[in-house]
Structure formats: structure tokens, C-alpha cells
Write an enzyme that holds these catalytic residues in place. Structure first.
Site, PDB file in Angstrom:
ATOM      1  N   SER A 208      69.476 113.942 138.572  1.00 22.83           N
ATOM      2  CA  SER A 208      71.187 114.195 139.069  1.00 22.83           C
ATOM      3  C   SER A 208      71.289 114.698 137.470  1.00 22.83           C
ATOM      4  O   SER A 208      71.056 115.388 136.465  1.00 22.83           O
ATOM      5  CB  SER A 208      71.232 112.987 138.897  1.00 22.83           C
ATOM      6  OG  SER A 208      72.500 112.668 139.440  1.00 22.83           O
ATOM      7  N   ASN A 209      72.296 114.467 136.842  1.00 21.42           N
ATOM      8  CA  ASN A 209      73.429 114.608 135.485  1.00 21.42           C
ATOM      9  C   ASN A 209      74.145 113.529 135.239  1.00 21.42           C
ATOM     10  O   ASN A 209      74.768 112.713 136.092  1.00 21.42           O
ATOM     11  CB  ASN A 209      73.922 115.670 135.648  1.00 21.42           C
ATOM     12  CG  ASN A 209      74.986 116.151 136.517  1.00 21.42           C
ATOM     13  OD1 ASN A 209      76.072 114.907 136.871  1.00 21.42           O
ATOM     14  ND2 ASN A 209      74.746 116.759 138.106  1.00 21.42           N
ATOM     15  N   HIS A 210      74.881 113.162 134.543  1.00 17.93           N
ATOM     16  CA  HIS A 210      75.713 112.496 133.902  1.00 17.93           C
ATOM     17  C   HIS A 210      76.913 111.947 134.359  1.00 17.93           C
ATOM     18  O   HIS A 210      78.240 111.547 133.870  1.00 17.93           O
ATOM     19  CB  HIS A 210      76.560 112.316 132.641  1.00 17.93           C
ATOM     20  CG  HIS A 210      74.984 111.819 131.708  1.00 17.93           C
ATOM     21  ND1 HIS A 210      74.254 110.917 132.149  1.00 17.93           N
ATOM     22  CD2 HIS A 210      73.669 112.990 130.603  1.00 17.93           C
ATOM     23  CE1 HIS A 210      72.706 110.594 131.261  1.00 17.93           C
ATOM     24  NE2 HIS A 210      72.755 111.935 131.227  1.00 17.93           N
TER      25      HIS A 210
END
Ligand code: CTP
Length: 401
Positions: A208-210
Site C-alpha cells: 500500500s502507500n501513505h
């Protein structure tokens, strides 16, 4: 714009309370009907007589009035108003409002009000910058309230800094602007994507990412506040929209986001894809949990479908599609390539740098490129103000279609 608007002016204990007299006068002059509610401590700074004379209405402070102790119906007052403006808002009222504390008539009206609420804080610089005050501000914004940010200048204490209440003339301008745009985007059906996506490696791990979703949700709120019917297709986030009219469709993966966006696209006038969709996903996701072993683990990643490019390629002439670009180098050049390749009507560029750390932060600095390849750049602002700039931009395109 304020003609016949019903405004409750809340006045709390701050030296800036004397400015509420001018504010009441300006509101009445602009044609608004004004009712004033004062906290008891505010009466040490300005008299109810001054405010009742200027507002041409009785001033309320208690839950009861008159010799018979008649009840002041705070619910009715809250429902009567088109806007509640608390100017000045003391640090104490700010904290009470942020925490739902109901210890006076003004707090009861705030909690009962269904209309938009505007807080104009006024306090000393250190009180304003205190983390608890800043957290209260954030919380009030998350609840959908409007903060009329204080200005910098000389303060009653003699210190210089942020904390001066916005001038009454500027408060009136903000209210006029609010009512001018309130129904600006009605009749529009707008689809937003927001947040990250999660791509499964196995049943307990993912890529995923932030992305926090804050930018997409702030845009959705702003568009809904301007009267649009808004749907958010959202990846996993910890936030909710403040505007309760917004329909949220929760998804986890890029593939699910694609399905939900495609199912809704033909019904929308405008789609703005803000989500930080994973560009790659594991070729296969493993059932159960991958066991640790001494050998290196190889993950084969394949590209996800580009939702933005896909919907833009099927859009009708009367539909508008916009995207976001997050760039570190050759930012404008790359964003322009995305706009052209994906056949977008506009693209919002976030330049990721030390000065503009977009992820999870409250602030953002953007530029917008339209399809005539004209750039419009904006200052670094709160995500709420950035959302307002994007909504203004969308309104301009809609007007010119
Ligand atoms: N987007 C999408 N579907 C994807 C990937 C991205 O809809 N599978 C959308 C995003 O919501 C955003 C825009 O496309 O509006 C971002 O474009 P993208 O080409 O992915 O650029 P970046 O993520 O900024 O990164 P990169 O430079 O790696 O291409």
C-alpha cells in the site's frame, strides 16, 4: 448575499468582543437579521445593551428570561439560523465546542444548530499556537465547521503574532462568499476517489502507500457544501466526510476501486480521481500466510489497470474528468504528459518535496493544468483551502462548458 439571512452572532470573552459591535452593525446593514447570544464573561467586555441596540433584537445569555423565568428555546434558535457566527471565539469556547461541552446557552445552540457554523478565534499568540488549541481547531474542522483564521499583528498583551480576530469587514466578506457559492454546484453529480489501495500479498500482508485520504475527502466535502451530489469511492482510511450527504463506497484493492468507479461513471458529470491507487499488485495472492524460510522471497508484481485512463477514454463530451499527479522531478513536464496521455480535462499537480510533504499532512501546495495546457499555481495552504481552490476551478470549467 446576506439580505434576509438569519444570523446568530455568538460573542465570547475576549478583548476582541468590542469588534462584535461593528460586526453586528455591518451584518444588519447588509440586510441580515441578527440575534446575539453572549456568554456571561463576554458581558465584562461589552454590554448587552450595545449589541441589542445594534442588532435590533434582544440579546440572549441565559436559558430563561423575564420575571416568569420563561425558557429560551435553544433548539428553536439553532434551527432558526442560516448561520451561526461565533466572533470572537475565546480559547475556552473553542475547547468547549470541540469537546461537546454544554455549559451555557451559546454551547447549547451550537450543539443544536443544523446551519453552517463559523468560528473567528481571538486569543494571545501562545494560546493560539498551543497544541491543544490547534487540535481543537482540527477537530472542529473535521466536524464540518468553518474556521475564520486569526491574523498576525499586535495583540492585547503587547506581544506580536497570530491571534488577532479577523476584522469584521473580512468576516462579512467570508460570509457573503459562503452564501454566494452555497448552491453553486447543485445539479452536478460528482464522483471522487480517495485514499490508498491495498494489494494482497497473502491473507495478512499487503502492498500500500501513505495516502491518508484527507485531500480527496476535503475536496468531496467542499463540492458537497456547494450543493453537488457527491460519491466517494474510498480506499481504507481513518476519516469520514463531514458533509453527511456524501455517499461513501468503501473498497480495498485497485481492482475493486475500478469496478465501483466504472459502475458509477456514466451517471456522473464530473469525476476527479484523487486516490493513490497502487500501480502494481502481486501477480498472485497466496491463501493463508507465507511462511518465513532461509531463502529470499521473490514477489512478482504486475501493473494494475489505470482507472483514470480507462474512464477518460470512454467519457462523453459533457463529462469532465480530472486526475492528480504526484511528482518529484520534472514535475510540470510529467504532469502534462499524464494529462495528454490519459486525455484528461485537467490535472492537479502535487510536487512532493521537503517543503511539501503531502502524505498525512494538513497542508498542500498544488498547481492545476487545464486541457489548453494553461497552468494555475497556488500557495501552500491547508487541505481545506486547497479543496476550495479546486472547487472554484471546477466551477469555472462547468460555467464554460
Ligand atoms: N490512477 C488510477 N488508477 C491507477 C493508477 C493511478 O486511477 N491504477 C489515477 C490516480 O488516482 C491519479 C492519477 O491516476 O489521479 C495518477 O496517475 P499515475 O500515472 O499513477 O501517476 P502517479 O501515481 O503520480 O505516479 P507515476 O509517476 O509513478 O506514474
Amino acid at each position: 448575499m446576506l439580505f434576509r439571512k438569519k444570523i446568530i452572532l455568538g460573542v465570547t470573552a475576549s478583548i476582541a468582543a468590542y469588534k462584535s459591535a461593528l460586526l453586528a452593525r455591518l451584518l444588519v446593514k447588509a440586510g441580515a437579521e441578527v440575534k446575539v447570544i453572549m456568554t456571561h464573561s463576554a458581558q465584562e467586555f461589552i454590554t448587552p445593551l450595545t449589541l441589542s441596540t445594534l442588532s435590533r433584537n434582544p440579546v440572549y445569555s441565559n436559558f430563561t428570561t423575564g420575571s416568569q423565568g420563561e425558557w429560551i428555546n435553544h433548539v428553536e434558535l439553532g434551527l432558526w439560523a442560516d448561520a451561526l457566527v461565533i466572533a470572537p471565539t475565546s480559547a475556552n469556547t473553542l475547547a468547549n465546542s470541540a469537546n461537546g461541552i454544554c455549559n451555557n446557552l451559546l454551547q447549547a445552540v451550537y450543539l443544536s444548530a443544523r446551519c453552517p457554523v463559523f468560528f473567528a478565534p481571538a486569543m494571545d499568540v501562545d494560546m493560539w499556537h498551543h497544541p491543544s488549541t490547534q487540535n481543537n481547531i482540527k477537530r472542529l474542522e473535521q466536524y464540518g465547521n468553518h474556521i475564520l483564521h486569526p491574523q498576525s499583528g499586535e495583540l492585547a498583551s503587547g506581544l506580536v503574532g497570530e491571534g488577532r480576530m479577523l476584522e469584521p469587514e473580512d468576516i462579512v466578506k467570508k460570509l457573503e462568499h459562503f452564501f454566494a457559492i452555497e448552491k453553486q454546484l447543485k445539479h452536478l453529480n460528482i464522483l471522487i476517489t480517495a485514499g490508498p489501495t491495498q494489494e494482497k500479498i497473502d491473507d495478512v500482508r499487503y502492498i500500500s502507500n501513505h495516502s491518508s485520504g484527507k485531500m480527496g475527502y476535503a475536496i468531496a466535502d467542499e463540492l458537497a457544501n456547494r450543493g453537488a451530489k457527491v460519491t466517494i469511492v474510498s480506499g481504507p482510511v481513518n476519516i469520514k466526510p463531514s458533509n453527511t450527504s456524501i455517499h461513501v463506497v468503501n473498497v480495498i484493492s485497485a481492482a475493486q476501486m475500478r469496478e465501483e468507479v466504472k459502475a458509477r461513471f456514466s451517471d456522473c458529470n464530473i469525476a476527479l480521481l484523487v486516490a493513490a491507487v497502487a500501480d502494481y499488485k502481486p501477480l498472485q495472492s497466496v491463501a493463508g500466510k507465507i511462511k518465513k524460510s532461509d531463502a529470499n522471497l521473490q514477489l512478482d508484481l504486475v501493473q494494475t489497470d489505470d482507472i483514470l485512463a480507462e474512464i477518460a477514454s470512454t467519457k462523453k463530451d459533457n463529462q469532465i474528468v480530472g486526475g492528480f499527479a504526484l511528482e518529484m522531478e520534472n514535475a510540470k513536464e510529467n504532469a502534462q504528459t499524464k494529462l495528454t496521455n490519459k486525455k484528461l480535462d485537467f490535472i492537479v499537480l502535487n510536487e512532493l518535496s521537503n517543503e511539501n510533504d503531502v502524505f498525512g499532512n494538513e497542508f498542500n501546495k498544488i498547481s492545476i493544468l487545464n486541457k489548453k495546457l494553461h497552468w494555475e499555481s497556488f500557495e501552500k495552504k491547508s487541505k481545506f483551502d486547497v479543496a476550495s481552490d479546486i472547487a472554484d476551478f471546477i466551477n469555472n470549467i462547468v460555467k464554460n462548458v
